[in-house]
Design an enzyme around this catalytic site. Structure first.
Site, mmCIF file in Angstrom:
data_model
loop_
_atom_site.group_PDB
_atom_site.id
_atom_site.type_symbol
_atom_site.label_atom_id
_atom_site.label_comp_id
_atom_site.label_asym_id
_atom_site.label_seq_id
_atom_site.Cartn_x
_atom_site.Cartn_y
_atom_site.Cartn_z
ATOM 1 N NE ARG A 257 3.975 3.981 13.068
ATOM 2 C CZ ARG A 257 5.025 3.279 12.641
ATOM 3 N NH1 ARG A 257 6.252 3.613 13.072
ATOM 4 N NH2 ARG A 257 4.871 2.271 11.801
ATOM 5 N NE ARG A 351 3.488 5.668 9.102
ATOM 6 C CZ ARG A 351 4.752 5.328 9.291
ATOM 7 N NH1 ARG A 351 5.632 6.252 9.624
ATOM 8 N NH2 ARG A 351 5.143 4.072 9.155
ATOM 9 C CE1 TYR A 383 0.391 5.639 1.714
ATOM 10 C CE2 TYR A 383 1.644 3.741 2.473
ATOM 11 C CZ TYR A 383 0.950 4.896 2.745
ATOM 12 O OH TYR A 383 0.810 5.318 4.036
#
Length: 405
Positions: A257, A351, A383
Site C-alpha cells: 500500500r 496492488r 481475485y
C-alpha cells in the site's frame, strides 16, 4: 566556481544559535542561498526580540505571531505570516531553548467529545492517525455538529430516526465507497457513545448496510505492458528517477500500500536475509522476501540518496529533507502515468496488478493473501474471478438446437 553567497551576521538573543541554525538548514538539503535567507530571517527575529526586551526563553508561538504582525504593520511582505517563523521555532524547540507548543485545549462539549473519541480510536482501537483524523473524527464531527446547541449535544434524545435522516441526506452526496466509509465511521461513533454511557440504547442496528459492489466487478490490474511503460518513464540517471523506479517496483511486485511504502525505513531491510519488514494496517508488521530486481532498484537509489539524519528510506527531493507520506507516494504513480501517456491510476491499482500477475503465474489464493497480508480469505477471494483458466471448466456449454454442431 560557484556563486558567492552572503551569509548575514546574527545579533541579539539568538546569536549563539546562529551557526547551529545554518548547519541545520544545510543538513536538511536547503541550498546555501536559501539557508542564507533563513539566517537573515533568524537575525530579524533576534533583533525584534531585543527591541521588545525578550529573551530566547520568551519566544513562544504567540510571540512569533506578534513578530509576524509587526512586520505586516510595517508594510514588510517577507516573513509576515506565522508559518514563516516555523523553521526557527522548530530548530529552537529541538534544542529545548524555547518552550514547546502549548497543547490546544478543546473548547465546548463537541470538541471535548471529539477529543475523547479520537483518543479512544487511537489507544483502544489501535487505529493509525490517518484513519482517526482524516476519516472517523471528521465523520463524527459532521454527525454531531447538527446537535451542537446552547444546551450541549443533547445526546440523551438521540434516536434511530436521527441516524436514518442523516444518512439519507449525506449518502447521496457520495460515491458507493464514500457512503460505505461514512456508514462504517458512523457505526464506530455510535458504538463509542454507547460504551461511554452517553446514549442508553445501542443504535448501531439503526445504521443500514451499503450494497457492496466489489463482488460484482473484477479487480482492475494493469497489463504487463502498461507496467513496463510506467517503469520506463523513470529517468534513472537522476536521483528522483531512481527513487520513483524503486517505489513503483515495490507497489507492482510486492503489492504494498502507499502508506506502507512511505513507512519503510533504512532499518527495515535485512540485506543478508533478503527480507523487508512491512508496517501495515493496525500496527501489524510482516516480513516479506525482497525480490532481486526490487533490491537492485533500492540499492541503485541508495547510491544517490543524500546522507541525513532521517531514517526514512524514500526522501523528498526538495528541502526540507524528510520522508515521504502516503499522498506523495500516490502522486509518484500519477506522475509516472502522465509521463508514460497512460490514464491516471492510483497506487492501489498496482496492488491489484501484483495480485493478478501472481495468479496468472500459478500462485494460489492463500499464497496471494499471504503476500498482500489480507486478514480475511474473502478479501483475497475476489481475485478468483480473474483466473479464467480455472473458471473455464466450470462454465456450462452454450445450448444449441438439436442436430446443429
Amino acid at each position: 566556481m560557484g556563486r558567492k553567497v552572503w551569509v548575514p551576521v546574527v545579533s541579539g538573543p539568538l546569536a549563539p544559535y546562529a551557526a547551529g541554525f545554518w548547519s541545520w538548514l544545510v543538513s536538511r538539503a536547503y541550498s546555501r542561498s536559501a539557508a542564507a535567507d533563513g539566517l537573515y530571517q533568524f537575525d530579524q527575529l533576534s533583533r525584534w526580540l531585543a527591541r521588545e526586551g525578550l529573551g530566547v526563553g520568551d519566544l513562544t508561538g504567540e510571540q512569533a505571531e506578534r513578530f509576524a504582525r509587526a512586520r505586516r504593520a510595517a508594510g514588510v511582505v517577507s516573513w509576515a505570516s506565522p508559518r514563516s517563523v516555523a523553521l526557527p521555532l522548530e530548530y529552537l524547540r529541538q534544542l529545548g531553548a524555547v518552550p514547546p507548543p502549548a497543547p490546544g485545549c478543546p473548547v465546548g462539549p463537541l470538541e471535548e467529545l471529539l477529543a475523547d473519541y479520537g483518543r479512544y480510536l487511537s489507544i483502544e482501537r489501535g487505529l493509525c492517525d490517518h484513519t482517526v483524523f482524516d476519516a472517523y473524527v471528521p465523520a463524527a464531527r459532521l454527525f454531531l455538529s447538527e446537535r451542537d446547541g446552547s444546551d450541549g449535544l443533547d445526546l440523551a434524545r438521540l434516536a434511530a430516526a436521527d441516524v436514518s435522516s442523516f444518512l439519507a441526506r449525506e449518502c447521496p452526496k457520495r460515491s458507493v465507497s464514500g457512503a460505505r466509509d461514512l456508514v462504517c465511521a458512523l457505526r464506530s461513533l455510535l458504538r463509542y457513545l454507547h460504551l461511554a454511557g452517553l446514549i442508553t440504547t445501542p443504535l448501531v442496528w439503526a445504521v443500514p448496510s451499503v450494497a457492496d459492489l466489489r463482488d460484482r466487478a473484477l479487480p482492475r490490474g494493469l497489463d504487463p505492458a502498461a507496467v513496463r511503460r510506467l517503469l520506463a518513464s523513470c529517468d534513472r540517471r537522476r536521483f528522483v528517477g531512481r527513487r520513483d523506479f524503486a517505489i513503483l517496483l515495490l507497489l507492482a511486485r510486492l503489492g504494498l500500500r502507499a502508506g506502507e511504502v512511505a513507512a519503510i525505513t533504512l532499518d527495515d531491510i535485512d540485506w543478508r536475509a533478503g527480507m523487508l519488514l512491512v508496517h501495515g494496517k493496525g500496527g501489524r508488521e510482516d516480513a516479506l522476501p525482497l525480490p532481486g530486481d526490487v533490491g537492485e532498484a533500492i540499492v541503485s537509489y541508495l547510491r544517490r540518496r543524500p546522507r541525513c539524519e532521517c531514517r526514512a528510506l524514500f526522501l523528498r527531493v526538495t528541502a526540507p529533507l524528510q520522508g515521504l507520506n502516503r499522498c506523495t507516494v500516490a502522486w509518484v504513480v500519477r506522475a509516472a502515468c502522465d509521463r508514460a501517456g497512460l490514464p491516471r491510476v492510483g497506487a492501489h491499482r498496482l496492488r491489484h496488478t501484483a495480485a493478478t500477475q501472481m495468479l496468472h503465474a500459478g500462485a494460489s489464493l492463500p499464497e496471494i493473501g499471504q503476500v498482500l497480508r489480507h486478514r480475511e480469505q474473502k478479501t483475497t477471494a475476489i481475485y478468483a474471478k480473474v483466473d479464467h483458466a480455472a473458471l473455464r471448466p466450470l462454465a456450462r456449454p452454450w445450448p444449441t438446437p438439436a442436430g446443429v454442431s
